[in-house]
Structure formats: structure tokens, C-alpha cells
Motif scaffolding. Structure first.
Motif, PDB file in Angstrom:
ATOM      1  N   SER A  95      -3.641  -0.120   2.522  1.00 11.68           N
ATOM      2  CA  SER A  95      -4.341  -0.368   1.146  1.00 11.68           C
ATOM      3  C   SER A  95      -4.804   0.679   0.362  1.00 11.68           C
ATOM      4  CB  SER A  95      -5.363  -1.502   1.561  1.00 11.68           C
ATOM      5  OG  SER A  95      -6.281  -0.753   2.426  1.00 11.68           O
ATOM      6  N   ASP A  96      -4.964   1.898   1.128  1.00  9.28           N
ATOM      7  CA  ASP A  96      -5.367   3.068   0.278  1.00  9.28           C
ATOM      8  C   ASP A  96      -4.214   3.983  -0.097  1.00  9.28           C
ATOM      9  OD1 ASP A  96      -4.573   3.914   2.572  1.00  9.28           O
ATOM     10  OD2 ASP A  96      -6.490   5.025   3.348  1.00  9.28           O
ATOM     11  N   GLY A  97      -3.123   3.558   0.278  1.00 11.59           N
ATOM     12  CA  GLY A  97      -1.727   4.257  -0.072  1.00 11.59           C
ATOM     13  C   GLY A  97      -1.152   5.152   0.871  1.00 11.59           C
ATOM     14  N   LYS A  98      -1.727   5.062   1.793  1.00 13.86           N
ATOM     15  CA  LYS A  98      -1.390   6.050   3.218  1.00 13.86           C
ATOM     16  C   LYS A  98      -0.281   5.408   3.756  1.00 13.86           C
ATOM     17  CE  LYS A  98      -5.433   8.867   3.696  1.00 13.86           C
ATOM     18  NZ  LYS A  98      -6.839   8.679   4.416  1.00 13.86           N
ATOM     19  N   ARG A  99       0.612   6.207   4.073  1.00 18.23           N
ATOM     20  CA  ARG A  99       1.695   5.433   5.059  1.00 18.23           C
ATOM     21  C   ARG A  99       1.625   5.921   6.580  1.00 18.23           C
ATOM     22  NH1 ARG A  99       2.513   5.036  -0.225  1.00 18.23           N
ATOM     23  NH2 ARG A  99       4.494   4.342  -0.797  1.00 18.23           N
ATOM     24  N   GLU A 100       1.887   5.059   7.483  1.00 15.28           N
ATOM     25  CA  GLU A 100       1.914   5.261   8.554  1.00 15.28           C
ATOM     26  C   GLU A 100       3.141   4.625   9.486  1.00 15.28           C
ATOM     27  OE1 GLU A 100      -1.934   3.986  10.136  1.00 15.28           O
ATOM     28  OE2 GLU A 100      -1.042   2.119  10.578  1.00 15.28           O
ATOM     29  N   PRO A 101       3.510   5.283  10.716  1.00 18.69           N
ATOM     30  CA  PRO A 101       4.785   4.449  11.116  1.00 18.69           C
ATOM     31  C   PRO A 101       4.004   2.988  11.719  1.00 18.69           C
ATOM     32  CG  PRO A 101       4.061   6.591  12.255  1.00 18.69           C
ATOM     33  CD  PRO A 101       3.126   6.442  11.396  1.00 18.69           C
ATOM     34  N   PHE A 102       5.165   2.265  11.857  1.00 19.45           N
ATOM     35  CA  PHE A 102       4.935   0.917  12.262  1.00 19.45           C
ATOM     36  C   PHE A 102       4.784   0.859  13.550  1.00 19.45           C
ATOM     37  CE2 PHE A 102       6.423  -3.115  14.110  1.00 19.45           C
ATOM     38  CZ  PHE A 102       5.510  -4.012  13.715  1.00 19.45           C
ATOM     39  N   LEU A 103       3.517   0.433  14.408  1.00 20.51           N
ATOM     40  CA  LEU A 103       3.588   0.108  15.863  1.00 20.51           C
ATOM     41  C   LEU A 103       3.426  -1.086  16.248  1.00 20.51           C
ATOM     42  CD1 LEU A 103       0.911   3.047  16.333  1.00 20.51           C
ATOM     43  CD2 LEU A 103       3.399   3.079  16.872  1.00 20.51           C
ATOM     44  N   ARG A 104       4.312  -1.700  16.929  1.00 24.34           N
ATOM     45  CA  ARG A 104       4.248  -3.142  17.402  1.00 24.34           C
ATOM     46  C   ARG A 104       3.157  -3.214  18.329  1.00 24.34           C
ATOM     47  NH1 ARG A 104       6.662  -6.809  21.732  1.00 24.34           N
ATOM     48  NH2 ARG A 104       6.790  -4.992  23.063  1.00 24.34           N
ATOM     49  N   ASP A 105       2.666  -2.136  18.938  1.00 25.44           N
ATOM     50  CA  ASP A 105       1.288  -2.424  19.630  1.00 25.44           C
ATOM     51  C   ASP A 105       0.277  -2.730  18.923  1.00 25.44           C
ATOM     52  OD1 ASP A 105       2.772  -1.770  21.943  1.00 25.44           O
ATOM     53  OD2 ASP A 105       2.029   0.018  22.372  1.00 25.44           O
ATOM     54  N   LYS A 106       0.170  -2.241  17.744  1.00 28.48           N
ATOM     55  CA  LYS A 106      -0.872  -2.914  16.854  1.00 28.48           C
ATOM     56  C   LYS A 106      -0.849  -4.166  16.457  1.00 28.48           C
ATOM     57  CE  LYS A 106      -2.651   1.185  14.205  1.00 28.48           C
ATOM     58  NZ  LYS A 106      -2.867   1.807  12.771  1.00 28.48           N
TER      59      LYS A 106
ATOM     60  N   ILE B 125       2.147  -7.166   6.460  1.00 27.31           N
ATOM     61  CA  ILE B 125       2.129  -7.469   8.116  1.00 27.31           C
ATOM     62  C   ILE B 125       1.212  -8.404   8.326  1.00 27.31           C
ATOM     63  CG2 ILE B 125       1.965  -6.651  10.144  1.00 27.31           C
ATOM     64  CD1 ILE B 125       3.304  -3.987   9.003  1.00 27.31           C
ATOM     65  N   GLY B 126       0.116  -8.194   7.565  1.00 25.83           N
ATOM     66  CA  GLY B 126      -1.048  -9.131   8.181  1.00 25.83           C
ATOM     67  C   GLY B 126      -0.735 -10.702   7.909  1.00 25.83           C
ATOM     68  N   ARG B 127      -0.147 -10.797   6.851  1.00 25.02           N
ATOM     69  CA  ARG B 127       0.272 -12.236   6.357  1.00 25.02           C
ATOM     70  C   ARG B 127       1.044 -12.714   7.455  1.00 25.02           C
ATOM     71  NH1 ARG B 127       2.386 -11.309   1.337  1.00 25.02           N
ATOM     72  NH2 ARG B 127       0.937 -10.148   0.573  1.00 25.02           N
ATOM     73  N   ARG B 128       2.088 -11.784   7.697  1.00 27.81           N
ATOM     74  CA  ARG B 128       3.188 -12.514   9.178  1.00 27.81           C
ATOM     75  C   ARG B 128       2.464 -12.858  10.139  1.00 27.81           C
ATOM     76  NH1 ARG B 128       8.273 -11.763   7.269  1.00 27.81           N
ATOM     77  NH2 ARG B 128       8.326 -10.313   5.299  1.00 27.81           N
ATOM     78  N   VAL B 129       1.447 -11.857  10.595  1.00 25.39           N
ATOM     79  CA  VAL B 129       0.696 -12.323  11.756  1.00 25.39           C
ATOM     80  C   VAL B 129      -0.180 -13.496  11.424  1.00 25.39           C
ATOM     81  CG1 VAL B 129      -1.406 -11.359  13.212  1.00 25.39           C
ATOM     82  CG2 VAL B 129       0.457  -9.740  12.320  1.00 25.39           C
TER      83      VAL B 129
END
Ligand SMILES: [Zn+2]
Length: 163
Positions: A52-63, A105-109
Motif C-alpha cells: 500500500s505504500d508503493g514498495k515492492r517485494e517478492p511474493f512469498l507463499r509462506d506469508k 492478494i488479501g482479497r484472494r485470501v
């Protein structure tokens, strides 16, 4: 490749080997002689998650798995069902393109939790959607209360008694 110790960017690869689903490289920093290993996954090109703050990070399934597990804590949901839900979310993410928002992603969860366990859904939603007031909370759970159990009131003749 930047040295994790001194931050120097002159690191020499001294060994390269295939390992599992990626490539492991031994590296030596030319500045401080620190030796370290990097691991590069090769088969998956997962999109970056835009937060939401515009930063990018790799997708982690564990999260995703952790979020699902926390929401389902002490609920009658099989670990396997949680795992499968995480896999479905990951598959959706993988086909999303180069980037996907953390919101998406949150919506899919949430969608997964809705079918897994309604209490888990509400738990996750109240945190994820940043519910601030009881009214918002009621709005959230209202669609979950099934009207199916309400007795028909008007004089519709009931059919389907069987032959
Ligand atoms: Zn170094």
C-alpha cells in the motif's frame, strides 16, 4: 551482487552448482573477503507484490500460508485445506502478470477463507480491512449470516414433498 557484510559490490563467484530448483553460487567479496552463498530460483517468475505504500517485494507463499493459518487458528480447518488454499492463491498470483497489489492478494485470501471457515474469514477481514468500528464489523459479517434458515412467511404452497 552486494556484499552483505561491507556493502561492497565487487563479489567474485568461486563456485556454481545446481541445487534443487535453483542455482547456488559461492561468492567472495573482493573488499573484505567475506564468503557467502546465494541461491537463485529459476523455474518460477513470480510477480512483485506492490504494497500500500508503493514498495515492492517478492511474493512469498509462506506469508499467505501464515496469514491463512493464523486466521484458522483453533478452528476446525484441516492443515491440508489451508495448504491447498495457499496453493490456489499462489497460482492466481503467478498468472497475475509482472506485479500484483497486496490488496489483491488479501482479497484472494479472503475469498478462500470465506469458504474454509467463516470465523477465520472475519478474523482475517477485521485485520486486513482495518475495521475501525462495530458498525463496520456488522457490515462485514452481515453477508455471512445466511437467510436460508428463515421460515417462509407468505402463503407459498410448499412443493417437492416427493412422489
Ligand atoms: Zn565485503
Amino acid at each position: 551482487m552486494v556484499c552483505p557484510v561491507c556493502g561492497g559490490d565487487d563479489c567474485r563467484v568461486v563456485d556454481t552448482r545446481a541445487s534443487g530448483d535453483g542455482i547456488r553460487r559461492r561468492r567472495v567479496c573482493q573488499d573484505c573477503e567475506h564468503r557467502f552463498t546465494t541461491f537463485e530460483r529459476i523455474e518460477l517468475r513470480l510477480p512483485l507484490v506492490v504494497k500500500s505504500d508503493g514498495k515492492r517485494e517478492p511474493f512469498l507463499r509462506d506469508k499467505v500460508l501464515m496469514g491463512l493459518s493464523l486466521a484458522c487458528r483453533k478452528r476446525p480447518v484441516a492443515a491440508e485445506a489451508i495448504e491447498q488454499a495457499a496453493v490456489r492463491v499462489e497460482q492466481a498470483v503467478m498468472t497475475a502478470g509482472a506485479e500484483i497489489s497486496s490488496e489483491d492478494i488479501g482479497r484472494r485470501v479472503l475469498d478462500e477463507l470465506k469458504t474454509l471457515d467463516k470465523v477465520a474469514f472475519v478474523r482475517f477481514a477485521s485485520v486486513y480491512l482495518d475495521v475501525q468500528s462495530p458498525i463496520e464489523f456488522l457490515d462485514l459479517i452481515a453477508p455471512l449470516v445466511e437467510p436460508a434458515s428463515v421460515e417462509p412467511t407468505s402463503g407459498e404452497p410448499s412443493t417437492g414433498e416427493g412422489a
